[in-house]
Design a protein around this motif. Structure first.
Motif, PDB file in Angstrom:
ATOM      1  N   LEU A   4      -7.084   5.544 -10.945  1.00  0.00           N
ATOM      2  CA  LEU A   4      -6.063   6.528 -11.337  1.00  0.00           C
ATOM      3  C   LEU A   4      -4.930   6.484 -10.314  1.00  0.00           C
ATOM      4  CD1 LEU A   4      -8.453   9.557 -12.057  1.00  0.00           C
ATOM      5  CD2 LEU A   4      -7.612   7.847 -13.687  1.00  0.00           C
ATOM      6  N   GLY A   5      -3.694   6.376 -10.788  1.00  0.00           N
ATOM      7  CA  GLY A   5      -2.545   6.347  -9.874  1.00  0.00           C
ATOM      8  C   GLY A   5      -2.572   5.081  -9.038  1.00  0.00           C
ATOM      9  N   SER A   6      -2.533   3.930  -9.709  1.00  0.00           N
ATOM     10  CA  SER A   6      -2.767   2.644  -9.027  1.00  0.00           C
ATOM     11  C   SER A   6      -1.540   2.121  -8.276  1.00  0.00           C
ATOM     12  CB  SER A   6      -3.250   1.608 -10.043  1.00  0.00           C
ATOM     13  OG  SER A   6      -2.405   1.622 -11.184  1.00  0.00           O
TER      14      SER A   6
ATOM     15  N   SER B  15       0.852  -1.193   0.000  1.00  0.00           N
ATOM     16  CA  SER B  15       0.000   0.000   0.000  1.00  0.00           C
ATOM     17  C   SER B  15       0.886   1.240   0.000  1.00  0.00           C
ATOM     18  CB  SER B  15      -0.880   0.005   1.253  1.00  0.00           C
ATOM     19  OG  SER B  15      -1.386   1.308   1.456  1.00  0.00           O
ATOM     20  N   LEU B  16       0.521   2.218  -0.826  1.00  0.00           N
ATOM     21  CA  LEU B  16       1.249   3.497  -0.818  1.00  0.00           C
ATOM     22  C   LEU B  16       0.387   4.575  -0.186  1.00  0.00           C
ATOM     23  CD1 LEU B  16       2.787   3.352  -4.432  1.00  0.00           C
ATOM     24  CD2 LEU B  16       3.860   2.693  -2.273  1.00  0.00           C
ATOM     25  N   HIS B  17      -0.749   4.163   0.401  1.00  0.00           N
ATOM     26  CA  HIS B  17      -1.627   5.154   1.039  1.00  0.00           C
ATOM     27  C   HIS B  17      -1.638   4.953   2.558  1.00  0.00           C
ATOM     28  CE1 HIS B  17      -4.453   1.743   0.066  1.00  0.00           C
ATOM     29  NE2 HIS B  17      -4.658   1.889   1.350  1.00  0.00           N
ATOM     30  N   LEU B  18      -2.339   5.867   3.236  1.00  0.00           N
ATOM     31  CA  LEU B  18      -2.412   5.820   4.696  1.00  0.00           C
ATOM     32  C   LEU B  18      -3.388   4.745   5.167  1.00  0.00           C
ATOM     33  CD1 LEU B  18      -2.695   9.665   5.315  1.00  0.00           C
ATOM     34  CD2 LEU B  18      -0.719   8.217   5.845  1.00  0.00           C
TER      35      LEU B  18
ATOM     36  N   LEU C 248      -4.093   2.609 -13.807  1.00  0.00           N
ATOM     37  CA  LEU C 248      -3.226   3.470 -14.613  1.00  0.00           C
ATOM     38  C   LEU C 248      -2.236   4.177 -13.699  1.00  0.00           C
ATOM     39  CD1 LEU C 248      -3.542   5.469 -17.612  1.00  0.00           C
ATOM     40  CD2 LEU C 248      -3.455   6.929 -15.579  1.00  0.00           C
ATOM     41  N   ASP C 249      -0.978   4.175 -14.107  1.00  0.00           N
ATOM     42  CA  ASP C 249       0.022   4.872 -13.289  1.00  0.00           C
ATOM     43  C   ASP C 249       1.150   5.395 -14.175  1.00  0.00           C
ATOM     44  OD1 ASP C 249       0.434   4.872 -10.001  1.00  0.00           O
ATOM     45  OD2 ASP C 249       2.273   5.254 -11.130  1.00  0.00           O
ATOM     46  N   LEU C 250       1.853   6.352 -13.589  1.00  0.00           N
ATOM     47  CA  LEU C 250       2.950   7.056 -14.248  1.00  0.00           C
ATOM     48  C   LEU C 250       4.274   6.324 -14.077  1.00  0.00           C
ATOM     49  CD1 LEU C 250       3.064  10.083 -15.319  1.00  0.00           C
ATOM     50  CD2 LEU C 250       3.744  10.705 -13.004  1.00  0.00           C
ATOM     51  N   THR C 251       4.395   5.542 -13.007  1.00  0.00           N
ATOM     52  CA  THR C 251       5.706   5.032 -12.590  1.00  0.00           C
ATOM     53  C   THR C 251       5.911   3.591 -13.052  1.00  0.00           C
ATOM     54  OG1 THR C 251       5.489   6.455 -10.645  1.00  0.00           O
ATOM     55  CG2 THR C 251       7.208   4.775 -10.556  1.00  0.00           C
ATOM     56  N   PRO C 252       6.833   3.370 -14.017  1.00  0.00           N
ATOM     57  CA  PRO C 252       7.007   2.028 -14.590  1.00  0.00           C
ATOM     58  C   PRO C 252       7.327   0.958 -13.552  1.00  0.00           C
ATOM     59  CG  PRO C 252       8.168   3.654 -15.915  1.00  0.00           C
ATOM     60  CD  PRO C 252       7.673   4.369 -14.695  1.00  0.00           C
TER      61      PRO C 252
ATOM     62  N   GLY D 278       0.511   5.618 -17.975  1.00  0.00           N
ATOM     63  CA  GLY D 278      -0.042   6.853 -18.520  1.00  0.00           C
ATOM     64  C   GLY D 278      -0.174   7.924 -17.458  1.00  0.00           C
ATOM     65  N   ASP D 279      -0.584   9.096 -17.952  1.00  0.00           N
ATOM     66  CA  ASP D 279      -0.757  10.267 -17.093  1.00  0.00           C
ATOM     67  C   ASP D 279      -2.255  10.517 -16.945  1.00  0.00           C
ATOM     68  OD1 ASP D 279      -1.000  12.853 -16.068  1.00  0.00           O
ATOM     69  OD2 ASP D 279       0.751  13.595 -17.151  1.00  0.00           O
ATOM     70  N   PHE D 280      -2.733  10.641 -15.711  1.00  0.00           N
ATOM     71  CA  PHE D 280      -4.193  10.818 -15.552  1.00  0.00           C
ATOM     72  C   PHE D 280      -4.670  12.198 -16.004  1.00  0.00           C
ATOM     73  CE2 PHE D 280      -2.808  10.872 -10.851  1.00  0.00           C
ATOM     74  CZ  PHE D 280      -2.605  12.249 -10.825  1.00  0.00           C
TER      75      PHE D 280
ATOM     76  N   GLU E 244      -9.798   6.894  -7.132  1.00  0.00           N
ATOM     77  CA  GLU E 244      -8.394   7.232  -6.859  1.00  0.00           C
ATOM     78  C   GLU E 244      -8.175   7.315  -5.362  1.00  0.00           C
ATOM     79  OE1 GLU E 244      -6.654  10.242  -5.757  1.00  0.00           O
ATOM     80  OE2 GLU E 244      -8.440  11.343  -5.192  1.00  0.00           O
ATOM     81  N   ILE E 245      -7.015   6.826  -4.926  1.00  0.00           N
ATOM     82  CA  ILE E 245      -6.652   6.926  -3.509  1.00  0.00           C
ATOM     83  C   ILE E 245      -5.281   7.607  -3.428  1.00  0.00           C
ATOM     84  CG2 ILE E 245      -6.187   5.624  -1.385  1.00  0.00           C
ATOM     85  CD1 ILE E 245      -8.157   3.479  -2.500  1.00  0.00           C
ATOM     86  N   GLU E 246      -5.283   8.821  -2.916  1.00  0.00           N
ATOM     87  CA  GLU E 246      -4.054   9.611  -2.731  1.00  0.00           C
ATOM     88  C   GLU E 246      -3.232   9.740  -4.008  1.00  0.00           C
ATOM     89  OE1 GLU E 246      -1.904   8.450   0.835  1.00  0.00           O
ATOM     90  OE2 GLU E 246      -3.777   7.766   1.726  1.00  0.00           O
TER      91      GLU E 246
HETATM   92  C1  LIG Z   1       0.637   7.956  -3.005  1.00  0.00           C
HETATM   93  S1  LIG Z   1       0.716   6.876  -4.381  1.00  0.00           S
HETATM   94  C2  LIG Z   1      -0.829   5.974  -4.179  1.00  0.00           C
HETATM   95  C3  LIG Z   1      -0.841   4.700  -4.962  1.00  0.00           C
HETATM   96  C4  LIG Z   1      -2.100   3.871  -4.803  1.00  0.00           C
HETATM   97  N1  LIG Z   1      -3.268   4.634  -5.160  1.00  0.00           N
HETATM   98  C5  LIG Z   1      -2.243   3.332  -3.403  1.00  0.00           C
HETATM   99  O1  LIG Z   1      -3.237   3.707  -2.751  1.00  0.00           O
HETATM  100  O2  LIG Z   1      -1.420   2.517  -2.958  1.00  0.00           O
HETATM  101  C6  LIG Z   1       0.354   7.925  -5.751  1.00  0.00           C
HETATM  102  C7  LIG Z   1       0.492   7.236  -7.099  1.00  0.00           C
HETATM  103  O3  LIG Z   1       0.033   8.155  -8.117  1.00  0.00           O
HETATM  104  C8  LIG Z   1       0.872   8.036  -9.239  1.00  0.00           C
HETATM  105  N2  LIG Z   1       0.776   9.272 -10.024  1.00  0.00           N
HETATM  106  C9  LIG Z   1       1.168  10.514  -9.649  1.00  0.00           C
HETATM  107  N3  LIG Z   1       0.936  11.389 -10.631  1.00  0.00           N
HETATM  108  C10 LIG Z   1       0.364  10.709 -11.644  1.00  0.00           C
HETATM  109  C11 LIG Z   1      -0.106  11.062 -12.942  1.00  0.00           C
HETATM  110  N4  LIG Z   1      -0.041  12.310 -13.376  1.00  0.00           N
HETATM  111  N5  LIG Z   1      -0.655  10.097 -13.702  1.00  0.00           N
HETATM  112  C12 LIG Z   1      -0.715   8.806 -13.276  1.00  0.00           C
HETATM  113  N6  LIG Z   1      -0.265   8.410 -12.058  1.00  0.00           N
HETATM  114  C13 LIG Z   1       0.260   9.349 -11.257  1.00  0.00           C
HETATM  115  C14 LIG Z   1       2.258   7.777  -8.659  1.00  0.00           C
HETATM  116  O4  LIG Z   1       3.122   7.188  -9.610  1.00  0.00           O
HETATM  117  C15 LIG Z   1       1.919   6.858  -7.486  1.00  0.00           C
HETATM  118  O5  LIG Z   1       1.953   5.513  -7.841  1.00  0.00           O
END
Ligand SMILES: C[S@@+](CC[C@H](N)C(=O)[O-])C[C@H]1O[C@@H](n2cnc3c(N)ncnc32)[C@H](O)[C@@H]1O
Length: 310
Positions: free
Chosen positions: A96-98, A57-60, A119-123, A144-146, A161-163
């Motif tokens: 979004l941002g998975s 988990s990358l969230h709180l 979908l996420d930005l970070t490979p 991809g970029d959301f 989306e979560i955080e």
């Molecule tokens: C705090 S982490 C949360 C990840 C996930 N939602 C979770 O709850 O574990 C934020 C995520 O958003 C992604 N992110 C940030 N900006 C983004 C963008 N413009 N498009 C897609 N993903 C993005 C980051 O790569 C990161 O994986």
């Protein structure tokens, strides 16, 4: 409850301590660009795994009992799962941002009749997510970029989306993209951090502490809850509900603070951490030290907002 002046004093003490290790002005001058966000998530992943959540988990964590347990990392998906049970015909879901796929995978396992796209930005996070979900046939992950979604309009029944949207450098574009890919009556579920509406009236030290929290977590500065909701309404969303969950993330924030204290007031374990941690994660200790206080001061909060495309 602690008097505000005492809270302010604690925040000021932390700022003094932080400034000795990381000059505050240098942090404030940092631009949170897309590359910065991607690097942050790439180089912090090791630390997140060993210091935050082994489960990915990358969230709180949301803990109702007042103390931290890792079970709290599953509370956000439990809430979303419960909501989905009222929408049996909603089958196409996008996160979004998975990140590492923690949420998408948990929900896909519980909802085999629905299809999930993350979908996420970070490979490197996508690589982890794909590996963890290889046994599931109702999941796929896309890079991809959301703010510029690689999907046709009207593709999804639910976007959640979560955080993640708090990282958006163009929150309006991110909202309008979510709107575009949703079908009519589709839902956008956001569980995220925002500034409280009265943020600008708070003492300067609390505002500065909040700014440092945002930058060192690679979050964009300045989005207030009511402004974000207004943006969503201007795009065409209606607001189903807004809930303040801030008090339930406090146990996790106290856990962060205890870890960060070892960094700024080093013990032998703190010294070892200093030596081992990548630069992004060391700076994350700034957020770790301050965020419990900025949430307590009601500068920043943790909210669930449910929007609907009409
Ligand atoms: C705090 S982490 C949360 C990840 C996930 N939602 C979770 O709850 O574990 C934020 C995520 O958003 C992604 N992110 C940030 N900006 C983004 C963008 N413009 N498009 C897609 N993903 C993005 C980051 O790569 C990161 O994986």
């Amino acid at each position: 409850m602690m008097q505000e002046s005492e809270l302010e004093q604690q925040i000021k003490n932390c700022l003094t301590q932080i400034d000795k290790v990381f000059p505050i002005q240098t942090i404030i001058n940092q631009q949170v660009t897309t590359n910065f966000i991607r690097d942050y998530h790439t180089y912090s992943s090791w630390g997140y795994k060993y210091l935050h959540s082994r489960e990915g988990s990358l969230h709180l964590a949301m803990n109702y009992e007042g103390y931290f347990t890792p079970q709290g990392f599953y509370e956000q998906t439990r809430l979303i799962h419960e909501l989905l049970s009222n929408y049996s015909t909603y089958t196409q879901i996008l996160e979004l941002g998975s990140g590492n796929g923690f949420n998408t995978i948990d929900l896909a396992q519980k909802n085999p009749q629905r299809h999930f796209t993350g979908l996420d930005l970070t490979p490197s996070s996508l690589q982890t997510a794909r590996k963890k979900s290889s046994h599931l046939s109702n999941v796929n992950f896309k890079e991809g970029d959301f703010q510029s979604l690689p999907f046709a309009e009207n593709s999804f029944d639910v976007v959640f989306e979560i955080e993640a949207l708090s990282h958006a450098n163009n929150p309006e574009k991110a909202l309008s993209e979510a709107y575009r890919v949703l079908r009519p009556n589709g839902l956008l579920i956001a569980i995220d951090g925002f500034r409280y509406p009265h943020f600008d009236q708070l003492p300067a030290s609390i505002q500065q502490a909040s700014q440092l929290v945002e930058i060192t977590m690679a979050v964009q500065q300045g989005v207030k809850l009511h402004e974000w909701i207004q943006m969503a309404k201007n795009i065409g969303f209606t607001v189903d509900s807004t809930i303040d969950y801030s008090s339930f993330v406090v146990p996790n924030l106290i856990r962060f603070r205890n870890m960060a204290r070892e960094y700024f007031y080093p013990t032998w374990r703190g010294k070892l951490l200093n030596w081992l941690l990548p630069a992004h994660l060391s700076k994350n200790a700034v957020a770790g030290l301050l965020i419990g206080y900025t949430v307590q001061a009601q500068a920043q909060g943790y909210f669930q907002v449910i929007l609907q495309k009409k």
